[in-house]
Design an enzyme around this catalytic site. Sequence first.
Site, PDB file in Angstrom:
ATOM      1  N   ALA A 200       0.874  -1.172   0.000  1.00  0.00           N
ATOM      2  CA  ALA A 200       0.000   0.000   0.000  1.00  0.00           C
ATOM      3  C   ALA A 200       0.914   1.225   0.000  1.00  0.00           C
ATOM      4  O   ALA A 200       2.055   1.154   0.457  1.00  0.00           O
ATOM      5  CB  ALA A 200      -0.866  -0.013   1.248  1.00  0.00           C
TER       6      ALA A 200
ATOM      7  N   GLY B  33       0.443  -4.950   0.901  1.00  0.00           N
ATOM      8  CA  GLY B  33      -0.754  -4.975   0.050  1.00  0.00           C
ATOM      9  C   GLY B  33      -0.517  -5.664  -1.294  1.00  0.00           C
ATOM     10  O   GLY B  33      -1.465  -6.165  -1.912  1.00  0.00           O
TER      11      GLY B  33
ATOM     12  N   GLU C 204      -0.882  -9.235  -0.481  1.00  0.00           N
ATOM     13  CA  GLU C 204      -2.309  -9.417  -0.166  1.00  0.00           C
ATOM     14  C   GLU C 204      -3.151  -9.436  -1.446  1.00  0.00           C
ATOM     15  O   GLU C 204      -4.104 -10.203  -1.555  1.00  0.00           O
ATOM     16  CB  GLU C 204      -2.773  -8.315   0.804  1.00  0.00           C
ATOM     17  CG  GLU C 204      -2.177  -8.522   2.202  1.00  0.00           C
ATOM     18  CD  GLU C 204      -2.425  -7.360   3.136  1.00  0.00           C
ATOM     19  OE1 GLU C 204      -2.051  -6.223   2.770  1.00  0.00           O
ATOM     20  OE2 GLU C 204      -2.989  -7.569   4.226  1.00  0.00           O
TER      21      GLU C 204
ATOM     22  N   GLU D 293       4.454  -5.265   7.361  1.00  0.00           N
ATOM     23  CA  GLU D 293       3.711  -4.213   8.069  1.00  0.00           C
ATOM     24  C   GLU D 293       4.177  -3.982   9.511  1.00  0.00           C
ATOM     25  O   GLU D 293       4.220  -2.835   9.964  1.00  0.00           O
ATOM     26  CB  GLU D 293       2.205  -4.534   8.071  1.00  0.00           C
ATOM     27  CG  GLU D 293       1.508  -4.250   6.749  1.00  0.00           C
ATOM     28  CD  GLU D 293       1.575  -5.401   5.751  1.00  0.00           C
ATOM     29  OE1 GLU D 293       2.365  -6.348   5.964  1.00  0.00           O
ATOM     30  OE2 GLU D 293       0.831  -5.357   4.760  1.00  0.00           O
TER      31      GLU D 293
HETATM   32  N1  COA Z   1       4.599   3.069  -0.588  1.00  0.00           N
HETATM   33  C1  COA Z   1       5.004   4.234  -1.150  1.00  0.00           C
HETATM   34  N2  COA Z   1       6.118   4.343  -1.870  1.00  0.00           N
HETATM   35  C2  COA Z   1       6.861   3.247  -2.064  1.00  0.00           C
HETATM   36  C3  COA Z   1       6.508   2.002  -1.520  1.00  0.00           C
HETATM   37  C4  COA Z   1       5.328   1.950  -0.754  1.00  0.00           C
HETATM   38  N3  COA Z   1       4.878   0.800  -0.212  1.00  0.00           N
HETATM   39  N4  COA Z   1       7.461   1.094  -1.850  1.00  0.00           N
HETATM   40  C5  COA Z   1       8.359   1.748  -2.598  1.00  0.00           C
HETATM   41  N5  COA Z   1       8.010   3.050  -2.718  1.00  0.00           N
HETATM   42  C6  COA Z   1       8.720   4.106  -3.453  1.00  0.00           C
HETATM   43  C7  COA Z   1       9.924   4.592  -2.690  1.00  0.00           C
HETATM   44  O1  COA Z   1       9.548   5.548  -1.713  1.00  0.00           O
HETATM   45  C8  COA Z   1      10.745   5.188  -3.804  1.00  0.00           C
HETATM   46  O2  COA Z   1      10.197   6.440  -4.163  1.00  0.00           O
HETATM   47  P1  COA Z   1      11.177   7.725  -4.428  1.00  0.00           P
HETATM   48  O3  COA Z   1      12.061   7.290  -5.575  1.00  0.00           O
HETATM   49  O4  COA Z   1      10.225   8.828  -4.786  1.00  0.00           O
HETATM   50  O5  COA Z   1      11.931   7.925  -3.163  1.00  0.00           O
HETATM   51  C9  COA Z   1      10.489   4.247  -4.969  1.00  0.00           C
HETATM   52  O6  COA Z   1       9.249   3.586  -4.652  1.00  0.00           O
HETATM   53  C10 COA Z   1      11.564   3.194  -5.162  1.00  0.00           C
HETATM   54  O7  COA Z   1      11.710   2.490  -3.935  1.00  0.00           O
HETATM   55  P2  COA Z   1      13.119   2.307  -3.189  1.00  0.00           P
HETATM   56  O8  COA Z   1      12.853   2.083  -1.739  1.00  0.00           O
HETATM   57  O9  COA Z   1      14.035   3.426  -3.548  1.00  0.00           O
HETATM   58  O10 COA Z   1      13.639   0.968  -3.889  1.00  0.00           O
HETATM   59  P3  COA Z   1      14.672  -0.081  -3.276  1.00  0.00           P
HETATM   60  O11 COA Z   1      15.042  -0.983  -4.387  1.00  0.00           O
HETATM   61  O12 COA Z   1      15.737   0.588  -2.525  1.00  0.00           O
HETATM   62  O13 COA Z   1      13.802  -0.915  -2.204  1.00  0.00           O
HETATM   63  C11 COA Z   1      11.842  -2.091  -1.386  1.00  0.00           C
HETATM   64  C12 COA Z   1      12.724  -1.724  -2.604  1.00  0.00           C
HETATM   65  C13 COA Z   1      10.616  -2.799  -1.909  1.00  0.00           C
HETATM   66  C14 COA Z   1      12.617  -3.030  -0.458  1.00  0.00           C
HETATM   67  C15 COA Z   1      11.475  -0.799  -0.626  1.00  0.00           C
HETATM   68  O14 COA Z   1      10.922   0.117  -1.566  1.00  0.00           O
HETATM   69  C16 COA Z   1      10.447  -0.996   0.468  1.00  0.00           C
HETATM   70  O15 COA Z   1      10.799  -1.499   1.523  1.00  0.00           O
HETATM   71  N6  COA Z   1       9.191  -0.577   0.239  1.00  0.00           N
HETATM   72  C17 COA Z   1       8.158  -0.620   1.210  1.00  0.00           C
HETATM   73  C18 COA Z   1       7.658  -2.031   1.406  1.00  0.00           C
HETATM   74  C19 COA Z   1       6.591  -2.068   2.475  1.00  0.00           C
HETATM   75  O16 COA Z   1       6.815  -1.853   3.639  1.00  0.00           O
HETATM   76  N7  COA Z   1       5.353  -2.383   2.054  1.00  0.00           N
HETATM   77  C20 COA Z   1       4.257  -2.539   2.938  1.00  0.00           C
HETATM   78  C21 COA Z   1       3.468  -1.316   3.011  1.00  0.00           C
HETATM   79  S1  COA Z   1       2.101  -1.513   4.122  1.00  0.00           S
END
Ligand code: COA
Length: 259
Positions: free
Chosen positions: A66, A112, A115, A135
Amino acid sequence: MIFENLLVSTENGLATITINRPKKLNALNKNTIEELHNAFNKLNNDNSVKAIIITGSGEKAFVAGADISEFAHFSVEEGGRLAAKGQEMLFDFVENLTTPVIAAVNGFALGGGLELAMSCHFRIASNNAKMGLPEVSLGVIPGYGGTQRLPQLIGKGRAMELVMTAGMISAEDAKNYGLVNHVTTQEELIPLATKIASKIMRNSSVAIGAAIKAVNDNFKDGVNGFETEISEFGACFGTEDFKEGTTAFLEKRKADFPG
Ligand code: COA
């Protein structure tokens, strides 16, 4: 169908929805959830669509969760409403569609994203995919059905560990756990989903819709899936598809289901 965050195409009765926010790793913001609801609803009501594949754009992510930026400031009430509305509009909605939905998990499927994949009728993955429910690392719990569907799919102990550690598992581990049915390369992911969908599409779409309902009812509180199976089985006898399927068998020809 034109959407801001989705690409939707249909070919020979097979629809593909691609979530298209690659810069945000296809994170599910409010607009994307609404668009997904509308796209699924439209495709499910289109009799010519016999199966749906959902995937993410780019090579990195199916859906990274999400959109955290949208709910970081939410109150208790807003948090509750976010989960309730999302479950109703997208996650429960997809699970209960009568058109089969295959998740082609092409990269990160987190929160999400996992999910959503778990709401689909089954999942396949590319070998770079990573799945998890992170989460609790954000101080919240899965709110789009993850605490319910993950144990249904992989068992309670494994689900507890994955939820509590907020860890990620590889596509191979996900296959061993029964979370995804097949693992292949990124290039072969959509071709494999298409191949499986074509096998499904040869069968009676009416019977498939009834089978989805009967299987789902096994997991619904207070609903007896065996009773659903009996009534859906009986109802099939009144369908044109049943007449065509049985007649074609007896005439030793391929069935051409009217659907
Ligand atoms: N919500 C909003 N933005 C998200 C996102 C999320 N769940 N997951 C990734 N993004 C965005 C990042 O903020 C980043 O945006 P920016 O370039 O404007 O800063 C972009 O997507 C790329 O992500 P980034 O974190 O730079 O890539 P990465 O390869 O370093 O890491 C992940 C990849 C998936 C490990 C990392 O993005 C992450 O941990 N995301 C969140 C996962 C999460 O907790 N999901 C559950 C949400 S309830």
